[in-house]
Structure formats: C-alpha cells, structure tokens
Motif scaffolding. Structure first.
Motif, PDB file in Angstrom:
ATOM      1  N   PRO A  49       8.046   3.484   6.909  1.00 23.81           N
ATOM      2  CA  PRO A  49       8.177   2.098   6.468  1.00 23.81           C
ATOM      3  C   PRO A  49       6.847   1.383   6.707  1.00 23.81           C
ATOM      4  O   PRO A  49       6.195   1.607   7.723  1.00 23.81           O
ATOM      5  CB  PRO A  49       9.290   1.530   7.350  1.00 23.81           C
ATOM      6  N   LEU A  50       6.445   0.555   5.755  1.00 19.78           N
ATOM      7  CA  LEU A  50       5.170  -0.147   5.856  1.00 19.78           C
ATOM      8  C   LEU A  50       5.349  -1.529   6.485  1.00 19.78           C
ATOM      9  O   LEU A  50       6.464  -2.043   6.574  1.00 19.78           O
ATOM     10  CB  LEU A  50       4.538  -0.268   4.474  1.00 19.78           C
ATOM     11  N   SER A  51       4.268  -2.125   6.890  1.00 17.96           N
ATOM     12  CA  SER A  51       4.287  -3.468   7.480  1.00 17.96           C
ATOM     13  C   SER A  51       4.984  -4.446   6.550  1.00 17.96           C
ATOM     14  O   SER A  51       4.786  -4.405   5.337  1.00 17.96           O
ATOM     15  CB  SER A  51       2.860  -3.975   7.720  1.00 17.96           C
ATOM     16  N   ARG A  52       5.754  -5.346   7.121  1.00 19.73           N
ATOM     17  CA  ARG A  52       6.396  -6.401   6.322  1.00 19.73           C
ATOM     18  C   ARG A  52       5.422  -7.526   6.012  1.00 19.73           C
ATOM     19  O   ARG A  52       5.637  -8.289   5.085  1.00 19.73           O
ATOM     20  CB  ARG A  52       7.587  -6.996   7.081  1.00 19.73           C
ATOM     21  N   ARG A  53       4.362  -7.633   6.805  1.00 11.03           N
ATOM     22  CA  ARG A  53       3.421  -8.748   6.641  1.00 11.03           C
ATOM     23  C   ARG A  53       2.009  -8.238   6.356  1.00 11.03           C
ATOM     24  O   ARG A  53       1.645  -7.132   6.702  1.00 11.03           O
ATOM     25  CB  ARG A  53       3.397  -9.610   7.892  1.00 11.03           C
TER      26      ARG A  53
END
Length: 141
Positions: A49-53
């Motif tokens: 999963p990648l950064s949300r921000r």
C-alpha cells in the motif's frame, strides 16, 4: 475500476504499488513481472500500500475529453477538471490523478499537502466506475 491499482474505503483507501525485494524500488502503477529499475538484476515483486499523503509536484487543468480507460458520454458536454501530479510522502514517486470534485487549479499550489481519496470516474444505471482522486488536506469532498 482498474483491478489491483487501489483498495479499501474511506480512511482505509490506498493506492497499491509493488516493491522490488532486490533494490527496494516502488512502482505505480503496479508491476507484476519484472523490476523496472534498469540498474537492478530483479527480485521478487511484492504488493505494497502506498502513502495516503503527498505534496503537489505539479498541476494543470484538463480541457479535453480523456481517452480510455476513462469513460464519458460523448453526447454530454465535457467539464474541465484539475489534474494533479503528487510526490508521495514515503515513496518519493510521483503519481498523477484527478482532483476531487470542486477542487480547481485556482485552489492548488506546488508543495501543498494532498491526500488520496476514492472518487467516481463515471457511472450509469448499472455500474459505477471508481478511481482515485487527490484532495487538499483539510478539504471535504
């Protein structure tokens, strides 16, 4: 929806990438066959999963009807939308996406913090196609 590019809902919504076990390079869109890093001999690719921000790296407005996989009714007038290139916080890769509804280029500045949110790409009577969008921090979509 492009299968395998994102998952989750609400605060759990995340873009999905892949990371090479040999060189730690992260890819989005995901890569499932070989490491794209030309200096790497290759390693196992694992979904992450990648950064949300991230921070706005660049932005523009789209004044044309986009090609596939975007779906839009050619009988309806085209509404321009803001496109944002975002450098993800941890991965330091740049991901392009539409701005959340109501966000225009006048609302954006390079370096401002944004977060990824689920959005509707297109919908008809039978199907809703989902995508990711970028929303400036503190703005409710």
């Amino acid at each position: 929806m492009v299968v395998g590019w994102f998952a989750g809902e609400g605060a759990g919504f995340r873009l999905l990438g892949t990371r090479c076990a040999a060189c730690a390079s992260v890819f989005f869109p995901r890569e499932d066959h070989h490491c794209r890093n030309p200096a790497c001999g290759g390693g196992e690719l694992t979904e992450v999963p990648l950064s949300r921000r991230g921070r706005v790296w660049s932005y523009t407005d789209s004044r044309y009807r986009p090609p596939s996989p975007y779906v839009s009714d050619p009988e309806l007038s085209w509404e321009p939308c803001a496109l944002i290139a975002v450098e993800l916080e941890a991965e330091r890769i740049v991901v392009l996406g539409q701005a959340a509804p109501g966000v225009t280029v006048e609302d954006l500045t390079v370096g401002m913090e944004v977060e990824v949110v689920p959005g509707v790409l297109h919908e008809d009577a039978e199907t809703t196609w989902t995508t990711w969008q970028w929303r400036p921090k503190g703005v409710k979509a």
